[in-house]
Design a protein around this motif. Structure first.
Motif, PDB file in Angstrom:
ATOM      1  N   ILE A  32      -2.193  10.520  -4.863  1.00 52.14           N
ATOM      2  CA  ILE A  32      -2.333   9.227  -5.530  1.00 52.14           C
ATOM      3  C   ILE A  32      -2.199   8.132  -4.483  1.00 52.14           C
ATOM      4  CG2 ILE A  32      -1.279   7.578  -7.140  1.00 52.14           C
ATOM      5  CD1 ILE A  32      -0.515   9.842  -8.925  1.00 52.14           C
ATOM      6  N   GLN A  33      -3.076   7.142  -4.573  1.00 46.26           N
ATOM      7  CA  GLN A  33      -3.002   5.981  -3.693  1.00 46.26           C
ATOM      8  C   GLN A  33      -2.964   4.715  -4.537  1.00 46.26           C
ATOM      9  OE1 GLN A  33      -5.366   5.692   0.057  1.00 46.26           O
ATOM     10  NE2 GLN A  33      -6.275   3.883  -0.913  1.00 46.26           N
ATOM     11  N   THR A  34      -2.090   3.784  -4.162  1.00 47.23           N
ATOM     12  CA  THR A  34      -1.929   2.541  -4.917  1.00 47.23           C
ATOM     13  C   THR A  34      -1.954   1.353  -3.974  1.00 47.23           C
ATOM     14  OG1 THR A  34      -0.588   3.608  -6.614  1.00 47.23           O
ATOM     15  CG2 THR A  34      -0.417   1.229  -6.446  1.00 47.23           C
ATOM     16  N   LEU A  35      -2.816   0.402  -4.248  1.00 45.96           N
ATOM     17  CA  LEU A  35      -2.837  -0.880  -3.553  1.00 45.96           C
ATOM     18  C   LEU A  35      -2.417  -1.946  -4.553  1.00 45.96           C
ATOM     19  CD1 LEU A  35      -3.570  -2.580  -1.044  1.00 45.96           C
ATOM     20  CD2 LEU A  35      -5.893  -2.757  -1.977  1.00 45.96           C
ATOM     21  N   GLY A  36      -1.427  -2.746  -4.195  1.00 47.70           N
ATOM     22  CA  GLY A  36      -0.913  -3.725  -5.148  1.00 47.70           C
ATOM     23  C   GLY A  36      -0.614  -5.072  -4.523  1.00 47.70           C
ATOM     24  N   TRP A  37      -0.589  -6.084  -5.365  1.00 47.94           N
ATOM     25  CA  TRP A  37      -0.215  -7.438  -4.943  1.00 47.94           C
ATOM     26  C   TRP A  37       0.635  -8.043  -6.051  1.00 47.94           C
ATOM     27  CZ3 TRP A  37      -3.678 -12.310  -5.482  1.00 47.94           C
ATOM     28  CH2 TRP A  37      -3.009 -13.413  -4.937  1.00 47.94           C
ATOM     29  N   THR A  38       1.836  -8.474  -5.682  1.00 52.45           N
ATOM     30  CA  THR A  38       2.780  -9.006  -6.662  1.00 52.45           C
ATOM     31  C   THR A  38       3.260 -10.384  -6.247  1.00 52.45           C
ATOM     32  OG1 THR A  38       3.580  -6.862  -7.427  1.00 52.45           O
ATOM     33  CG2 THR A  38       5.085  -8.704  -7.640  1.00 52.45           C
ATOM     34  N   THR A  39       3.356 -11.269  -7.216  1.00 51.93           N
ATOM     35  CA  THR A  39       3.972 -12.574  -7.019  1.00 51.93           C
ATOM     36  C   THR A  39       5.092 -12.735  -8.037  1.00 51.93           C
ATOM     37  OG1 THR A  39       1.927 -13.561  -6.190  1.00 51.93           O
ATOM     38  CG2 THR A  39       3.615 -15.061  -7.040  1.00 51.93           C
ATOM     39  N   ASP A  40       6.240 -13.157  -7.543  1.00 53.08           N
ATOM     40  CA  ASP A  40       7.423 -13.265  -8.394  1.00 53.08           C
ATOM     41  C   ASP A  40       8.150 -14.565  -8.064  1.00 53.08           C
ATOM     42  OD1 ASP A  40       9.798 -11.781  -9.980  1.00 53.08           O
ATOM     43  OD2 ASP A  40      10.609 -12.812  -8.233  1.00 53.08           O
ATOM     44  N   PHE A  41       8.588 -15.268  -9.108  1.00 54.27           N
ATOM     45  CA  PHE A  41       9.408 -16.449  -8.833  1.00 54.27           C
ATOM     46  C   PHE A  41      10.427 -16.656  -9.939  1.00 54.27           C
ATOM     47  CE2 PHE A  41       5.796 -18.349 -11.148  1.00 54.27           C
ATOM     48  CZ  PHE A  41       6.457 -19.090 -12.123  1.00 54.27           C
ATOM     49  N   VAL A  42      11.485 -17.372  -9.577  1.00 56.28           N
ATOM     50  CA  VAL A  42      12.502 -17.818 -10.521  1.00 56.28           C
ATOM     51  C   VAL A  42      12.559 -19.332 -10.441  1.00 56.28           C
ATOM     52  CG1 VAL A  42      14.951 -17.844 -11.077  1.00 56.28           C
ATOM     53  CG2 VAL A  42      13.843 -15.707 -10.422  1.00 56.28           C
ATOM     54  N   LEU A  43      12.430 -19.978 -11.577  1.00 61.07           N
ATOM     55  CA  LEU A  43      12.380 -21.432 -11.659  1.00 61.07           C
ATOM     56  C   LEU A  43      13.604 -21.937 -12.421  1.00 61.07           C
ATOM     57  CD1 LEU A  43      10.528 -23.909 -11.052  1.00 61.07           C
ATOM     58  CD2 LEU A  43       9.580 -23.589 -13.358  1.00 61.07           C
ATOM     59  N   LYS A  44      14.284 -22.945 -11.838  1.00 56.90           N
ATOM     60  CA  LYS A  44      15.454 -23.561 -12.473  1.00 56.90           C
ATOM     61  C   LYS A  44      15.257 -25.076 -12.491  1.00 56.90           C
ATOM     62  CE  LYS A  44      18.547 -19.936 -10.849  1.00 56.90           C
ATOM     63  NZ  LYS A  44      19.770 -19.623 -10.077  1.00 56.90           N
ATOM     64  N   PRO A  45      14.435 -25.587 -13.415  1.00 60.74           N
ATOM     65  CA  PRO A  45      14.098 -27.015 -13.399  1.00 60.74           C
ATOM     66  C   PRO A  45      15.231 -27.921 -13.857  1.00 60.74           C
ATOM     67  CG  PRO A  45      13.093 -25.936 -15.285  1.00 60.74           C
ATOM     68  CD  PRO A  45      13.715 -24.855 -14.461  1.00 60.74           C
ATOM     69  N   PHE A  46      16.142 -27.417 -14.701  1.00 64.85           N
ATOM     70  CA  PHE A  46      17.257 -28.245 -15.149  1.00 64.85           C
ATOM     71  C   PHE A  46      18.416 -27.332 -15.541  1.00 64.85           C
ATOM     72  CE2 PHE A  46      14.289 -27.621 -18.652  1.00 64.85           C
ATOM     73  CZ  PHE A  46      15.098 -27.095 -19.653  1.00 64.85           C
ATOM     74  N   LYS A  47      19.570 -27.908 -15.686  1.00 66.53           N
ATOM     75  CA  LYS A  47      20.799 -27.169 -15.929  1.00 66.53           C
ATOM     76  C   LYS A  47      20.693 -26.306 -17.187  1.00 66.53           C
ATOM     77  CE  LYS A  47      25.776 -27.725 -16.622  1.00 66.53           C
ATOM     78  NZ  LYS A  47      26.898 -28.688 -16.752  1.00 66.53           N
ATOM     79  N   LEU A  60       0.855  -1.188   0.000  1.00 65.40           N
ATOM     80  CA  LEU A  60       0.000   0.000   0.000  1.00 65.40           C
ATOM     81  C   LEU A  60       0.887   1.232   0.000  1.00 65.40           C
ATOM     82  CD1 LEU A  60      -2.804   1.333   0.185  1.00 65.40           C
ATOM     83  CD2 LEU A  60      -2.576   1.232   2.682  1.00 65.40           C
ATOM     84  N   LEU A  61       0.665   2.133  -0.971  1.00 72.80           N
ATOM     85  CA  LEU A  61       1.462   3.352  -1.115  1.00 72.80           C
ATOM     86  C   LEU A  61       0.537   4.541  -1.286  1.00 72.80           C
ATOM     87  CD1 LEU A  61       4.060   5.003  -1.709  1.00 72.80           C
ATOM     88  CD2 LEU A  61       3.899   4.227  -4.078  1.00 72.80           C
ATOM     89  N   HIS A  62       0.809   5.620  -0.557  1.00 69.64           N
ATOM     90  CA  HIS A  62       0.045   6.861  -0.694  1.00 69.64           C
ATOM     91  C   HIS A  62       1.027   8.022  -0.807  1.00 69.64           C
ATOM     92  CE1 HIS A  62      -3.617   9.371  -0.112  1.00 69.64           C
ATOM     93  NE2 HIS A  62      -2.713  10.250   0.306  1.00 69.64           N
ATOM     94  N   ARG A  63       0.757   8.914  -1.746  1.00 69.27           N
ATOM     95  CA  ARG A  63       1.601  10.106  -1.917  1.00 69.27           C
ATOM     96  C   ARG A  63       0.687  11.302  -2.100  1.00 69.27           C
ATOM     97  NH1 ARG A  63       6.986  11.112  -3.329  1.00 69.27           N
ATOM     98  NH2 ARG A  63       7.370  12.959  -4.596  1.00 69.27           N
ATOM     99  N   ASN A  64       0.922  12.349  -1.351  1.00 67.57           N
ATOM    100  CA  ASN A  64       0.033  13.507  -1.368  1.00 67.57           C
ATOM    101  C   ASN A  64       0.686  14.718  -2.026  1.00 67.57           C
ATOM    102  OD1 ASN A  64       1.865  13.958   0.881  1.00 67.57           O
ATOM    103  ND2 ASN A  64       0.515  15.627   1.471  1.00 67.57           N
ATOM    104  N   ASN A  65      -0.132  15.712  -2.299  1.00 70.57           N
ATOM    105  CA  ASN A  65       0.327  17.042  -2.720  1.00 70.57           C
ATOM    106  C   ASN A  65       1.170  17.025  -3.989  1.00 70.57           C
ATOM    107  OD1 ASN A  65       0.254  19.822  -2.389  1.00 70.57           O
ATOM    108  ND2 ASN A  65       2.055  19.890  -1.078  1.00 70.57           N
ATOM    109  N   TYR A  66       0.764  16.190  -4.965  1.00 69.98           N
ATOM    110  CA  TYR A  66       1.372  16.291  -6.290  1.00 69.98           C
ATOM    111  C   TYR A  66       1.080  17.671  -6.879  1.00 69.98           C
ATOM    112  CZ  TYR A  66       2.901  11.542  -7.448  1.00 69.98           C
ATOM    113  OH  TYR A  66       3.582  10.364  -7.530  1.00 69.98           O
TER     114      TYR A  66
END
Length: 746
Positions: free
Chosen positions: A584-599, A554-560
């Motif tokens: 401006i107010q921003t509500l966010g949800w992020t999912t991030d992954f790195v996958l290394k299944p084989f060489k 959650l991010l809020h920034r005032n007085n732009y």
């Protein structure tokens, strides 16, 4: 508004990345091959593998990293040797003095928490370090070209001078980029030359080193817009006689007629290097010294002197006129009928700026604490910044021609200096900062920092309204005098529930008031404190095969403060510059992954859901009150996704990057928007040996030709239906582009 002038497309997708920890296995560090890894145990606190340099908008700047707020003119903050390459992005844009180069020893992405703790600012930063002198001879080079004729040569040589630790470094960066469209008056859209030379002294017993480095830069850049036909569901259609990204909407002679707002003298400004060049001289002295008590003393000082000239044209609207309207080609006087574009021209004559800065810190590992304390000083002076303005009409098509029409002078210009700008003075920021990385227990880590800043602004501006033909002759100036105190900092906690799984919690806060630039127009700006709190909660999961994080923010920034160049929806020939304050107010949800299944195979995936909205957004224009509170923020997608597969086998590396953006609202009423789009990159690299490799990169290999950003002149439109089939202008991503680079290192 300046954000309209050179708005960089929002290209990132990392709202959550506020310095959040990728949880660590017990007694191990996160693997550093991912794009968004939190390198807590790394002294640099940077992610050096992030593809932040892949910009789909141009070849000159890093990509802008999205935190749910609109991008600025300057885009992402750029540091060199721990100090900003420019004090403020206006009028000297960072890419006029800094480019990704072999003249840089190291480049990485600085986390939001690090920028908050050390600089007191909000956002991400590219942190780079200049190539210093080396004990052994080292030659690094890169040559880049493209199918559009881009030529970039980059070379750096370093080596020993004496046997007692004195070394040298020298380099040259030369960029001649025609971009993807053809101008009517110049070959290159970007011409940049950067030269470096310096000496380094290594202290005995590996105590550290000190470097003195001089850098000279000379650069100009020309912006472009696209004309397209707007349709239902945010789709745009390319015109038969105007190719998006391939044709120029800049007037064919590149000239604009201006009236000097200080003297009243008429003159012509050129879009090429004659009236649009920034030159700068930069002297850095930086290094470190390990004290006998174990503290590492790190220092960086900068003396930066620049002269900046800017020439910019912004499309405002398009309308149709027949011969009875009285328009004619300025070059020949032949009557003209058809589509006509209304243009705003702005020119800043050579403006001197001075920036003197220094950052000094002490760092030491004390038991379970990694402690840093420091001092930051930044002085800035700008001498008589002006932005002269005029308006004109032009034909609509590739390399358009200027028109003479009703209300214009004999050269086709009118409304001189309506919205013209002026400010002059100094700013000084003196800060102290401290941070601690505390390993509380084997399972619990706590990192925190505090930044305290005194910001002084002293100068002058004018409250006199800018009516047509306005000049500052015999006009009084008003004094600017402010002294503000700011607090910034962060707290980040990581808790391992077990060896691989855990919780993260983050809080970040910054403050600021205004800068000299805020006084450019004829009003006394609101100087209330701008506060930006950011909080986040999430989980992580790390194994040998997958590293994952999921976090809500959650991010809020005032007085732009923003200045909009509005067009009257009832009369497209009327324009008005309006200043708006909002949050401006921003509500966010992020999912991030790195996958290394084989060489050899690596897959990075990231998805962000966010909801940035305006708050307290009210203003009046053309005699009417407007309220856009709770409207979606312009140019920021609500869903962002990035897919980055790569595969390495023997001497080959194959890679791709896919970035998805959901629809982006293109005007304040949110009735106009751009359809979802993909930005695509791909490439192959071949390493001959440790000294030589080649790489081929394709930008926009799906060859999407759509537009992005905002639609100029349509901010107040309330009904999209009349605009279906209408010609509009906007920004865009680069068309299909093939690039080839050769790198060598001896």
């Amino acid at each position: 508004m300046k954000k309209t002038i050179l708005k960089i497309s929002v290209l990132g997708a990392f709202l959550f990345y506020s310095g959040s920890a990728f949880g660590q296995k017990e007694n191990t560090s996160p693997q550093d091959s991912t794009k968004i890894r939190e390198l807590r145990n790394s002294p640099s606190k940077e992610d050096n593998n992030r593809n932040v340099m892949l910009n789909a908008a141009n070849n000159t700047s890093p990509r802008d990293v999205n935190i749910g707020l609109p991008s600025t003119v300057g885009g992402i903050t750029i540091l060199e040797n721990d100090l900003p390459v420019v004090y403020f992005f206006w009028p000297e844009l960072p890419n006029k003095t800094w480019r990704q180069s072999v003249g840089l020893e190291k480049t990485g992405l600085l986390k939001m928490e690090q920028l908050s703790n050390t600089m007191g600012d909000l956002g991400f930063a590219v942190n780079s370090y200049s190539q210093t002198g080396t004990r052994d001879l080292q030659v690094k080079g890169k040559f880049t070209t493209s199918n559009f004729g881009w030529l970039q040569s980059d070379l750096n040589v370093s080596g020993p001078v004496t046997k007692n630790g004195w070394t040298y470094t020298a380099g040259a960066f030369l960029n001649y980029d025609p971009s993807t469209f053809k101008l009517g008056f110049a070959r290159n859209v970007d011409e940049t030359k950067i030269f470096r030379a310096g000496v380094t002294k290594y202290f005995p017993e590996n105590k550290g080193r000190i470097t003195a480095l001089y850098k000279y830069a000379d650069s100009y850049n020309i912006g472009n817009y696209a004309v397209f036909q707007y349709g239902e569901n945010g789709k745009v259609t390319e015109l038969d006689d105007f190719r998006i990204g391939r044709d120029s909407y800049v007037v064919n002679d590149g000239l604009t007629k201006m009236k000097d707002i200080r003297t009243g003298q008429d003159y012509w400004a050129s879009m090429d290097g004659k009236s649009n060049t920034t030159t700068s001289h930069n002297i850095d002295v930086f290094g470190n010294y390990l004290l006998n008590n174990g503290w590492n003393f790190k220092f960086s000082t900068r003396f930066h002197f620049a002269k900046t000239a800017l020439s910019t044209i912004i499309p405002l609207s398009i309308f149709q006129a027949d011969e009875s309207a009285g328009f004619a080609l300025a070059s020949s006087g032949i009557p003209y009928s058809g589509n006509i574009g209304t243009q705003l021209a702005m020119h800043t004559p050579k403006t001197p700026t001075t920036n003197i800065a220094g950052r000094f810190s002490l760092q030491k590992q004390i038991g379970n604490h990694n402690v840093t304390v420091g001092l930051l000083e930044q002085y800035f002076k700008i001498n008589g910044f002006t932005s002269n303005r005029s308006f004109f009409f032009q034909t609509v098509g590739a390399q358009p021609q200027r028109l003479i029409g009703p209300g214009t002078d004999s050269d086709g210009f009118y409304n001189y200096n309506v919205g013209g700008e002026y400010h002059s003075g100094t700013e000084n920021k003196l800060s102290v900062f401290a941070s601690d990385e505390w390993k509380v227990t084997d399972n619990f880590s706590l990192n925190y920092g505090l930044h305290l800043r005194n910001h002084n602004v002293d100068g002058e501006f004018s409250l006199t309204p800018r009516s047509p033909g306005f000049t500052f002759e015999n006009t009084p100036f008003t004094k600017i005098s402010h002294n503000w105190f700011h607090i910034a900092g962060s707290v980040n906690a990581t808790y391992n529930i077990n060896k691989n799984f855990g919780l993260i919690a983050n809080f970040l806060y910054t403050e600021e008031n205004r800068r000299l630039e805020s006084y450019s127009q004829a009003f006394d700006p609101n100087t209330n404190k701008i506060k930006s709190p950011l909080g986040a909660l999430g989980i992580f999961w790390n194994t040998d095969y997958i590293q994952l994080i999921s976090q809500a923010t959650l991010l809020h920034r005032n007085n732009y403060l923003n200045r909009f160049n509005l067009v009257n929806p009832s009369n497209s020939t009327q324009a008005e510059t309006v200043t708006v304050y909002y949050d401006i107010q921003t509500l966010g949800w992020t999912t991030d992954f790195v996958l290394k299944p084989f060489k050899g195979f690596n897959l990075h995936y990231l998805i962000t859901f966010q909801d940035p909205v305006y708050k307290n957004f009210k203003f009046d224009a053309f005699g009417k009150d407007y309220d856009y509170s709770e409207k979606n923020v312009l140019g920021v997608a609500k869903v962002l996704m990035e897919i980055d597969p790569s595969y390495t086998i023997d001497k080959w590396k194959f890679w791709a990057s896919f970035r998805y953006f959901s629809k982006q609202y293109a005007n304040l009423t949110n009735v106009l928007y751009f359809a979802p789009r993909w930005e695509t990159f791909g490439g192959v690299n071949y390493t001959f040996n440790k000294n030589l490799n080649v790489g081929a990169t394709i930008i926009n290999f799906l060859n999407q030709r759509g537009a992005s950003g905002t639609i100029n002149g349509a901010e107040l439109i309330t009904d999209a239906r009349p605009y279906y089939g209408k010609l509009l202008t906007g920004t865009y991503i680069m068309p299909f582009t093939a690039q080839l680079s050769i790198n060598f290192n001896f």
